[in-house]
Design a protein around this motif. Structure first.
Motif, PDB file in Angstrom:
ATOM      1  N   LEU A 239       3.208  -0.143  -0.286  1.00  0.00           N
ATOM      2  CA  LEU A 239       4.638  -0.184  -0.018  1.00  0.00           C
ATOM      3  C   LEU A 239       5.382  -1.230  -0.845  1.00  0.00           C
ATOM      4  O   LEU A 239       6.408  -0.941  -1.475  1.00  0.00           O
ATOM      5  CB  LEU A 239       4.869  -0.458   1.471  1.00  0.00           C
ATOM      6  N   ILE A 240       4.865  -2.461  -0.863  1.00  0.00           N
ATOM      7  CA  ILE A 240       5.598  -3.556  -1.496  1.00  0.00           C
ATOM      8  C   ILE A 240       5.804  -3.350  -3.001  1.00  0.00           C
ATOM      9  O   ILE A 240       6.930  -3.450  -3.487  1.00  0.00           O
ATOM     10  CB  ILE A 240       4.922  -4.908  -1.191  1.00  0.00           C
ATOM     11  N   PRO A 241       4.756  -3.040  -3.785  1.00  0.00           N
ATOM     12  CA  PRO A 241       5.007  -2.847  -5.224  1.00  0.00           C
ATOM     13  C   PRO A 241       5.913  -1.662  -5.529  1.00  0.00           C
ATOM     14  O   PRO A 241       6.693  -1.709  -6.484  1.00  0.00           O
ATOM     15  CB  PRO A 241       3.605  -2.648  -5.815  1.00  0.00           C
ATOM     16  N   ILE A 242       5.835  -0.595  -4.725  1.00  0.00           N
ATOM     17  CA  ILE A 242       6.712   0.550  -4.977  1.00  0.00           C
ATOM     18  C   ILE A 242       8.164   0.178  -4.708  1.00  0.00           C
ATOM     19  O   ILE A 242       9.054   0.488  -5.503  1.00  0.00           O
ATOM     20  CB  ILE A 242       6.297   1.772  -4.127  1.00  0.00           C
ATOM     21  N   LEU A 243       8.425  -0.494  -3.591  1.00  0.00           N
ATOM     22  CA  LEU A 243       9.797  -0.902  -3.279  1.00  0.00           C
ATOM     23  C   LEU A 243      10.349  -1.841  -4.339  1.00  0.00           C
ATOM     24  O   LEU A 243      11.516  -1.729  -4.738  1.00  0.00           O
ATOM     25  CB  LEU A 243       9.851  -1.582  -1.908  1.00  0.00           C
ATOM     26  N   GLU A 244       9.533  -2.769  -4.804  1.00  0.00           N
ATOM     27  CA  GLU A 244       9.990  -3.699  -5.829  1.00  0.00           C
ATOM     28  C   GLU A 244      10.325  -2.982  -7.124  1.00  0.00           C
ATOM     29  O   GLU A 244      11.325  -3.273  -7.785  1.00  0.00           O
ATOM     30  CB  GLU A 244       8.937  -4.775  -6.066  1.00  0.00           C
TER      31      GLU A 244
ATOM     32  N   LYS B 110      10.659   8.950 -10.277  1.00  0.00           N
ATOM     33  CA  LYS B 110       9.211   9.018 -10.049  1.00  0.00           C
ATOM     34  C   LYS B 110       8.753   7.967  -9.031  1.00  0.00           C
ATOM     35  O   LYS B 110       7.862   8.228  -8.214  1.00  0.00           O
ATOM     36  CB  LYS B 110       8.462   8.883 -11.373  1.00  0.00           C
ATOM     37  N   TRP B 111       9.351   6.772  -9.085  1.00  0.00           N
ATOM     38  CA  TRP B 111       9.019   5.750  -8.087  1.00  0.00           C
ATOM     39  C   TRP B 111       9.417   6.224  -6.684  1.00  0.00           C
ATOM     40  O   TRP B 111       8.663   6.053  -5.721  1.00  0.00           O
ATOM     41  CB  TRP B 111       9.718   4.428  -8.409  1.00  0.00           C
ATOM     42  N   SER B 112      10.576   6.834  -6.580  1.00  0.00           N
ATOM     43  CA  SER B 112      11.029   7.338  -5.275  1.00  0.00           C
ATOM     44  C   SER B 112      10.111   8.438  -4.764  1.00  0.00           C
ATOM     45  O   SER B 112       9.774   8.480  -3.579  1.00  0.00           O
ATOM     46  CB  SER B 112      12.466   7.864  -5.380  1.00  0.00           C
ATOM     47  N   LYS B 113       9.708   9.336  -5.666  1.00  0.00           N
ATOM     48  CA  LYS B 113       8.817  10.421  -5.262  1.00  0.00           C
ATOM     49  C   LYS B 113       7.432   9.900  -4.889  1.00  0.00           C
ATOM     50  O   LYS B 113       6.766  10.441  -4.006  1.00  0.00           O
ATOM     51  CB  LYS B 113       8.700  11.455  -6.385  1.00  0.00           C
ATOM     52  N   LEU B 114       6.990   8.837  -5.573  1.00  0.00           N
ATOM     53  CA  LEU B 114       5.697   8.248  -5.228  1.00  0.00           C
ATOM     54  C   LEU B 114       5.752   7.664  -3.825  1.00  0.00           C
ATOM     55  O   LEU B 114       4.817   7.829  -3.027  1.00  0.00           O
ATOM     56  CB  LEU B 114       5.328   7.163  -6.243  1.00  0.00           C
TER      57      LEU B 114
ATOM     58  N   THR C 263      17.451   0.386  -3.785  1.00  0.00           N
ATOM     59  CA  THR C 263      16.326   0.638  -2.890  1.00  0.00           C
ATOM     60  C   THR C 263      16.780   1.335  -1.615  1.00  0.00           C
ATOM     61  O   THR C 263      16.122   2.267  -1.137  1.00  0.00           O
ATOM     62  CB  THR C 263      15.627  -0.685  -2.538  1.00  0.00           C
ATOM     63  N   VAL C 264      17.890   0.881  -1.051  1.00  0.00           N
ATOM     64  CA  VAL C 264      18.429   1.512   0.154  1.00  0.00           C
ATOM     65  C   VAL C 264      18.764   2.967  -0.114  1.00  0.00           C
ATOM     66  O   VAL C 264      18.455   3.851   0.695  1.00  0.00           O
ATOM     67  CB  VAL C 264      19.689   0.765   0.648  1.00  0.00           C
TER      68      VAL C 264
ATOM     69  N   ARG D 102      10.397  -8.743  -3.040  1.00  0.00           N
ATOM     70  CA  ARG D 102      11.353  -9.403  -3.914  1.00  0.00           C
ATOM     71  C   ARG D 102      12.241  -8.317  -4.517  1.00  0.00           C
ATOM     72  O   ARG D 102      11.794  -7.521  -5.334  1.00  0.00           O
ATOM     73  CB  ARG D 102      10.618 -10.176  -5.015  1.00  0.00           C
ATOM     74  N   CYS D 103      13.481  -8.286  -4.086  1.00  0.00           N
ATOM     75  CA  CYS D 103      14.360  -7.180  -4.466  1.00  0.00           C
ATOM     76  C   CYS D 103      15.404  -7.619  -5.475  1.00  0.00           C
ATOM     77  O   CYS D 103      16.103  -8.608  -5.270  1.00  0.00           O
ATOM     78  CB  CYS D 103      15.038  -6.620  -3.219  1.00  0.00           C
TER      79      CYS D 103
END
Length: 221
Positions: A78-83, A96-100, A52-53, A45-46
Motif C-alpha cells: 500500500l505505502i509505496p503505491i500511494l507514494e 498504471k499506479w492507480s490500476k495496480l 492521491t485522493v 510521504r505524500c
C-alpha cells in the motif's frame, strides 16, 4: 487526526451521497497485522495529496458500482503505491499506479517486483508495453514483428526508432518481453525486422493485467 486522515475524511464527507468511502478506505488501509488507518497514513510521504485522493475516489467509484467488496492491502504494498501515485505526473504511468492499487484492493497479490518495475520504467517504455499488450490481445503475436512495432509506436506514441530500441532493451532487462523468442537484446544489424517477433513474457503479461483493466482470458465468459 493526521493530515492524511483529515484529507480522506474530507473526501468521505464530499461523497456521502455516493457511498461510504470512509468505510471503504478503512478496509483498504487496515494492514494484515491490524495497524489502524491513522498509523498507515502517517507513514505515507505524500507530494500531491489531491492526486492521491482523486485516484482513491475513482477506485472507490468503480468498485462500488461493480459491487466489489474491498480487500485489505498489505502495508508493504500500500505505502509505496500511494507514494508513487502522489508523485507521478505522467498520465500513462499514473493510470498504471492507480490500476495496480485497484488490483490489490480487489485481492490480487502484488509481487514487490511489479512495484519495482513500475518505479523504473519510463513513459515511453509504458507506451511500448501498451502497444505490445494490445496486439497480443487482438491478433496472433506471430504477426507482430519489430517492423510492425516500429510503425505502431511511430503512429501511436510518436517515438523515434532510436527511442524504441532503448525501451526494448530496458523491457528485456526487466524480463517483460522477449525478441525473437529470446530474452536478451539481439544484434539488430544481423536480424530481419520483418521476421523477428516481439512478445510479452509470462511476467510481462501478469504485470500488464495488474496495471490495466484487462482480465486474464481464462477468467472471462
Amino acid at each position: 487526526m493526521s493530515d492524511w486522515l483529515a484529507i480522506f475524511s474530507g473526501a468521505a464527507f464530499a461523497l456521502t451521497v455516493k457511498g461510504d468511502i470512509y468505510k471503504f478506505l478503512s478496509k483498504v488501509f487496515e494492514g494484515v497485522d491490524g495497524i489502524a488507518i491513522e498509523t498507515v497514513i502517517n507513514e505515507v510521504r505524500c507530494f500531491n495529496a489531491k492526486r492521491t485522493v482523486k485516484a482513491m475516489e475513482e477506485i472507490y467509484e468503480r468498485l462500488n458500482h461493480a459491487g466489489i467488496e474491498p480487500k485489505k492491502v498489505p502495508i508493504k504494498t500500500l505505502i509505496p503505491i500511494l507514494e508513487n501515485i502522489s508523485i507521478e505526473e505522467d498520465e500513462t504511468l499514473s493510470e498504471k499506479w492507480s490500476k495496480l492499487l485497484e488490483s490489490s484492493i480487489k485481492g490480487a497479490f502484488i509481487h514487490p517486483y511489479y512495484i519495482d518495475i513500475l518505479e523504473k520504467i519510463s513513459p515511453n517504455d509504458a507506451k511500448v508495453l501498451d502497444i505490445i499488450f494490445k496486439q497480443s490481445e487482438i491478433k496472433s503475436i506471430k504477426d507482430f514483428s519489430i517492423t510492425r512495432l516500429i510503425s505502431e509506436v511511430n503512429i501511436k506514441a510518436k517515438m523515434s526508432k532510436e527511442d524504441l530500441i532503448e525501451s526494448l532493451e530496458i523491457l528485456l532487462n526487466k524480463s517483460l518481453i522477449n525478441i525473437g523468442g529470446v530474452s536478451k537484446m539481439p544484434n539488430l544489424s544481423l536480424i530481419d525486422f520483418n521476421d523477428t517477433t516481439v512478445q510479452l513474457t509470462t511476467i510481462g503479461k501478469k504485470f500488464m493485467i495488474l496495471v490495466t483493466e484487462k482480465e486474464e482470458k481464462n477468467n472471462k465468459d
